[in-house]
Structure formats: structure tokens, C-alpha cells
Design an enzyme around this catalytic site. Sequence first.
Site, PDB file in Angstrom:
ATOM      1  CG  ASN A  62      -0.460  -0.286   2.497  1.00  0.00           C
ATOM      2  OD1 ASN A  62       0.515  -1.012   2.636  1.00  0.00           O
ATOM      3  ND2 ASN A  62      -1.059   0.303   3.514  1.00  0.00           N
ATOM      4  CD  GLU A  64      -1.399   4.532   4.598  1.00  0.00           C
ATOM      5  OE1 GLU A  64      -0.931   5.365   5.399  1.00  0.00           O
ATOM      6  OE2 GLU A  64      -2.090   3.551   4.954  1.00  0.00           O
ATOM      7  CB  CYS A  73      -5.332  -1.420  -1.592  1.00  0.00           C
ATOM      8  SG  CYS A  73      -6.674  -0.677  -0.665  1.00  0.00           S
ATOM      9  CD  GLU A  75      -5.382  -6.032  -1.139  1.00  0.00           C
ATOM     10  OE1 GLU A  75      -4.848  -4.899  -1.030  1.00  0.00           O
ATOM     11  OE2 GLU A  75      -6.133  -6.500  -0.269  1.00  0.00           O
ATOM     12  CB  CYS A 115      -8.834  -4.690  -3.390  1.00  0.00           C
ATOM     13  SG  CYS A 115      -7.642  -3.360  -3.184  1.00  0.00           S
TER      14      CYS A 115
HETATM   15  N1  THU Z   1      -5.229  -1.587   2.629  1.00  0.00           N
HETATM   16  C1  THU Z   1      -4.668  -2.394   1.687  1.00  0.00           C
HETATM   17  O1  THU Z   1      -3.609  -2.096   1.121  1.00  0.00           O
HETATM   18  N2  THU Z   1      -5.310  -3.547   1.381  1.00  0.00           N
HETATM   19  C2  THU Z   1      -6.408  -4.002   2.028  1.00  0.00           C
HETATM   20  O2  THU Z   1      -6.884  -5.087   1.708  1.00  0.00           O
HETATM   21  C3  THU Z   1      -7.020  -3.213   3.096  1.00  0.00           C
HETATM   22  C4  THU Z   1      -6.470  -1.857   3.294  1.00  0.00           C
HETATM   23  C5  THU Z   1      -4.498  -0.371   2.994  1.00  0.00           C
HETATM   24  C6  THU Z   1      -5.132   0.933   2.591  1.00  0.00           C
HETATM   25  C7  THU Z   1      -4.520   1.864   3.601  1.00  0.00           C
HETATM   26  O3  THU Z   1      -3.234   2.265   3.134  1.00  0.00           O
HETATM   27  C8  THU Z   1      -4.326   1.017   4.840  1.00  0.00           C
HETATM   28  O4  THU Z   1      -4.364  -0.321   4.396  1.00  0.00           O
HETATM   29  C9  THU Z   1      -5.359   1.237   5.928  1.00  0.00           C
HETATM   30  O5  THU Z   1      -6.625   1.122   5.424  1.00  0.00           O
END
Ligand code: THU
Length: 161
Positions: A62, A64, A73, A75, A115
Site C-alpha cells: 500500500n 498512502e 491498496c 492488491e 480491491c
Molecule cells: N489496505 C490495503 O492495502 N489492502 C487491504 O486489503 C485493506 C487496506 C491499505 C489501505 C490503507 O493504506 C491502509 O491499508 C489502511 O486502510
Amino acid sequence: MNWKEIKIAYREYASVDELPDNWKELVLKAREAAKNAYAPYSNFHVGAALQLAGGRIVTGNNQENAAYPVGLCAERTALFYANANYPDEEVEIIAVTATNSNGRVGDPVKPCGGCRQALLEVENRYKKPITIILDGSNAIYVLDGVDSLLPLNFRPQALTS
Ligand code: THU
């Protein structure tokens, strides 16, 4: 009125050591990838590893942003990278893992709704179910395709039929 029911099924494993070798390798790659997540806002580090047809492994994590919705995310980072660079290699398996400030999450991490829809698109694109491995320290779940993650889903066929 008819009462309708949809059941989903998944395998539960106690640890990564119970998995077949290629699934285990993918989970370990996802755990490595999670270490490179850029998650200063949530401190939730997610890693994803894809196995493509032919054996190539692509990872993502991920990313941000201070403007929260701009982030992506793990995925989708992995899926979009794979599709951007290796569009002729079908995505066959995805493993996802996550850590928070206490270490690896206990319950297996579950992909967000966006996702799930992105995974469905990739499944439709290659016309091949994607095996989904969800990693946690208490259990590992393995699902046979996106239908199990996203029942009653929106598919492109709906646009024309
Ligand atoms: N996040 C993911 O990368 N994948 C997931 O399946 C759930 C959430 C990330 C998004 C954000 O950067 C952090 O986790 C908190 O939500």
C-alpha cells in the site's frame, strides 16, 4: 417471495507451513513486500504477491498519501503493475498479508471492496479464477475465486444482457 441463499467456502490453514510450496512462497513474498509499504498515516502495512502464468511473481504494497483517498491498496498496486507490464501473463494466485503496530494481524486480512472489484475485473479479463490467499498469524484462508469474496457481483456482461 423466495428465500435465496449464497454460500461461500474457503480453506483454513493453521500456518504457512501447512501450505503447498508455491502458496507458501507467495505468502512469504507478500510478507517481504509488506515491509516496503508506505503507510505513515495508518501504520497498516499490507503486502500482496501475485503468481502469473509461467511462474513470474509480482509484488506490491500500500502507498498512502496525505490526501487519504489518493493512496492505493497493496492488491491494486500489484495487480496494476502486473497488468501494465505483463499483460499476456494471466494472474493465477494472489497472497495478501498485513502488519499493524502489534505485528502481523491475527485474523487474515480481507481485501477492501474496491480491491475485490479490481480482482473481479482481472478474473474476467483472463477468464480464469484467481486463487486468493489471505494471511494472518491465527489462520490462513484460501479461496478459489473472486465469487467467494464478492458474491452477487457486478460483471461486464450486465451491461449488455
Ligand atoms: N489496505 C490495503 O492495502 N489492502 C487491504 O486489503 C485493506 C487496506 C491499505 C489501505 C490503507 O493504506 C491502509 O491499508 C489502511 O486502510
